[in-house]
Scaffold this motif. Structure first.
Motif, mmCIF file in Angstrom:
data_model
loop_
_atom_site.group_PDB
_atom_site.id
_atom_site.type_symbol
_atom_site.label_atom_id
_atom_site.label_comp_id
_atom_site.label_asym_id
_atom_site.label_seq_id
_atom_site.Cartn_x
_atom_site.Cartn_y
_atom_site.Cartn_z
ATOM 1 N N PHE A 55 0.915 -1.123 0.156
ATOM 2 C CA PHE A 55 -0.001 0.028 0.087
ATOM 3 C C PHE A 55 0.805 1.308 0.018
ATOM 4 O O PHE A 55 1.779 1.403 0.677
ATOM 5 N N VAL A 56 0.250 2.487 -0.772
ATOM 6 C CA VAL A 56 0.900 3.697 -0.719
ATOM 7 C C VAL A 56 -0.151 4.327 -0.465
ATOM 8 O O VAL A 56 -1.056 4.478 -1.200
ATOM 9 N N VAL A 57 -0.299 5.156 0.838
ATOM 10 C CA VAL A 57 -1.338 5.889 1.085
ATOM 11 C C VAL A 57 -1.030 7.318 0.687
ATOM 12 O O VAL A 57 0.206 7.978 1.258
ATOM 13 N N LEU A 58 -1.957 7.905 -0.045
ATOM 14 C CA LEU A 58 -1.645 9.379 -0.737
ATOM 15 C C LEU A 58 -2.593 10.456 -0.091
ATOM 16 O O LEU A 58 -3.804 10.242 -0.010
ATOM 17 N N GLU A 59 -1.801 11.217 0.716
ATOM 18 C CA GLU A 59 -2.763 12.239 1.514
ATOM 19 C C GLU A 59 -2.526 13.425 0.551
ATOM 20 O O GLU A 59 -1.851 13.604 -0.656
ATOM 21 N N ILE A 60 -3.097 14.578 1.075
ATOM 22 C CA ILE A 60 -3.471 15.853 0.317
ATOM 23 C C ILE A 60 -2.165 16.262 -0.423
ATOM 24 O O ILE A 60 -2.199 16.555 -1.940
ATOM 25 N N GLY A 61 -1.062 16.509 0.038
ATOM 26 C CA GLY A 61 0.172 16.909 -0.418
ATOM 27 C C GLY A 61 0.592 16.237 -1.635
ATOM 28 O O GLY A 61 0.881 16.414 -2.803
ATOM 29 N N ALA A 62 0.559 14.883 -1.466
ATOM 30 C CA ALA A 62 1.066 13.829 -2.551
ATOM 31 C C ALA A 62 0.032 13.807 -3.588
ATOM 32 O O ALA A 62 0.494 13.768 -4.884
ATOM 33 N N LEU A 63 -1.252 13.801 -3.282
ATOM 34 C CA LEU A 63 -2.245 13.887 -4.353
ATOM 35 C C LEU A 63 -1.906 15.282 -5.205
ATOM 36 O O LEU A 63 -2.004 15.055 -6.495
ATOM 37 N N GLN A 64 -1.680 16.363 -4.666
ATOM 38 C CA GLN A 64 -1.291 17.751 -5.508
ATOM 39 C C GLN A 64 -0.164 17.439 -6.469
ATOM 40 O O GLN A 64 -0.196 17.811 -7.523
ATOM 41 N N ARG A 65 0.745 16.727 -5.513
ATOM 42 C CA ARG A 65 2.066 16.366 -6.375
ATOM 43 C C ARG A 65 1.495 15.610 -7.598
ATOM 44 O O ARG A 65 2.292 15.694 -8.910
ATOM 45 N N LEU A 66 0.895 14.686 -7.426
ATOM 46 C CA LEU A 66 0.599 13.610 -8.610
ATOM 47 C C LEU A 66 -0.228 14.306 -9.659
ATOM 48 O O LEU A 66 -0.343 14.153 -10.836
ATOM 49 N N ALA A 67 -1.034 15.346 -9.109
ATOM 50 C CA ALA A 67 -1.953 16.131 -10.048
ATOM 51 C C ALA A 67 -0.983 16.840 -11.000
ATOM 52 O O ALA A 67 -1.059 16.673 -12.209
ATOM 53 N N ASP A 68 -0.147 17.289 -10.552
ATOM 54 C CA ASP A 68 0.763 18.326 -11.180
ATOM 55 C C ASP A 68 1.640 17.157 -12.232
ATOM 56 O O ASP A 68 2.033 17.615 -13.436
ATOM 57 N N LEU A 69 2.011 16.104 -11.570
ATOM 58 C CA LEU A 69 2.880 15.179 -12.548
ATOM 59 C C LEU A 69 2.043 14.696 -13.636
ATOM 60 O O LEU A 69 2.470 14.387 -14.741
ATOM 61 N N THR A 70 0.760 14.522 -13.300
ATOM 62 C CA THR A 70 -0.327 14.147 -14.405
ATOM 63 C C THR A 70 -0.188 15.129 -15.386
ATOM 64 O O THR A 70 -0.127 14.597 -16.514
ATOM 65 N N GLU A 71 -0.340 16.223 -15.123
ATOM 66 C CA GLU A 71 -0.450 17.333 -16.079
ATOM 67 C C GLU A 71 0.877 17.244 -17.020
ATOM 68 O O GLU A 71 0.644 17.399 -18.333
ATOM 69 N N ASN A 72 2.061 17.439 -16.308
ATOM 70 C CA ASN A 72 3.385 17.491 -17.111
ATOM 71 C C ASN A 72 3.364 16.070 -18.077
ATOM 72 O O ASN A 72 3.850 16.335 -19.241
ATOM 73 N N ARG A 73 3.165 15.010 -17.546
ATOM 74 C CA ARG A 73 3.253 13.767 -18.518
ATOM 75 C C ARG A 73 2.212 13.831 -19.407
ATOM 76 O O ARG A 73 2.618 13.373 -20.611
#
Length: 192
Positions: free
Chosen positions: A54-72
Motif C-alpha cells: 500500500f502507498v497512502v496518498l494524502e493531500i500533499g502527495a495527491l497535489q504532487r501527482l496532479a501536477d505530474l499528471t499534467e506534465n506527463r
C-alpha cells in the motif's frame, strides 16, 4: 441452511461504489484507515507471497501527482480536456490508497495469480471502506499504466505496477442504483 451472517451478504448484494468526485472531507485518519488496510490484507494470497503493498496518498502527495499528471499528459500530446480529466482524480482527492502489485519470483505461483491477488486487495479495501461507512471508489486511469508516472510519482520498481487508486472519504450523496448483470444469463451449471 441458515445464513451465519445475513447482514454481510445483504451488504455485498447491495454495495455500490461512490463516485470519487462526490467524496468530501473528512477522509479517514491513520487510526481509522489501519483496520481497512488490515481487512484488505486478508485477501486470497496463494503461496503467502504478499504480492502487493500500500502507498497512502494524502493531500500533499495527491497535489504532487496532479501536477505530474499534467506534465506527463502534456509530454504525451494530450489535449487540454484530456489533461484536466486525468489530473482531476488527484485534484479532487482527499485520501487515496494506491494498491501496488508486486510481482515476486515463484516456481509455484504464476504471475497472473499474483495479479488476481492484487485485484482482490483492491476490492477488499473498497468493500471494507464502504462497510465502515466511508464513501469509496476504485480508479485507475492511464497514469496507473504509465511507467514514467509510476516511477517518478510513486517510486515503483520494475516488478511493480498500480492495481488501483482507492479513494476514501465521506460520502456526500448516495448514488442511484444502476443496472446489474443478469446472473442467470452469465451462469452455466455443470453436473457431469
Amino acid at each position: 441452511m441458515s445464513l451465519k451472517n445475513p447482514a454481510a451478504l445483504d451488504f455485498l448484494q447491495s454495495r455500490r461504489s461512490r463516485p470519487a468526485k462526490t467524496l468530501v472531507a473528512p477522509a479517514p485518519n491513520r487510526e481509522q484507515l489501519l483496520p481497512l488496510l488490515t481487512a484488505a490484507a486478508r485477501s486470497p494470497d496463494h503461496g503467502k507471497l504478499e504480492p502487493w503493498r500500500f502507498v497512502v496518498l494524502e493531500i500533499g502527495a495527491l497535489q504532487r501527482l496532479a501536477d505530474l499528471t499534467e506534465n506527463r499528459a502534456a509530454a504525451m500530446g494530450k489535449n487540454a480536456e484530456e489533461i484536466a480529466k486525468a489530473r482531476s482524480q488527484f485534484d479532487m482527492g482527499l485520501l487515496a490508497v494506491t494498491v501496488i502489485e508486486v510481482q515476486k519470483p515463484s516456481e509455484k505461483i504464476p504471475a497472473i495469480e499474483q495479479t488476481y491477488s492484487a485485484g482482490a486487495v483492491c476490492l477488499a479495501l473498497l468493500n471494507a471502506a464502504l462497510a465502515a461507512g466511508w464513501g469509496a471508489n476504485w480508479l485507475s486511469g492511464w497514469q496507473a499504466h504509465d511507467r514514467e508516472f509510476c516511477k517518478k510519482g510513486l517510486g515503483l520498481a520494475e516488478n511493480e505496477r498500480v492495481a488501483g487508486f482507492i479513494h476514501i472519504a465521506t460520502e456526500s450523496v448516495s448514488p442511484p442504483e444502476r443496472p446489474r448483470p443478469d446472473v442467470s444469463a452469465l451462469t452455466q451449471w455443470v453436473s457431469e
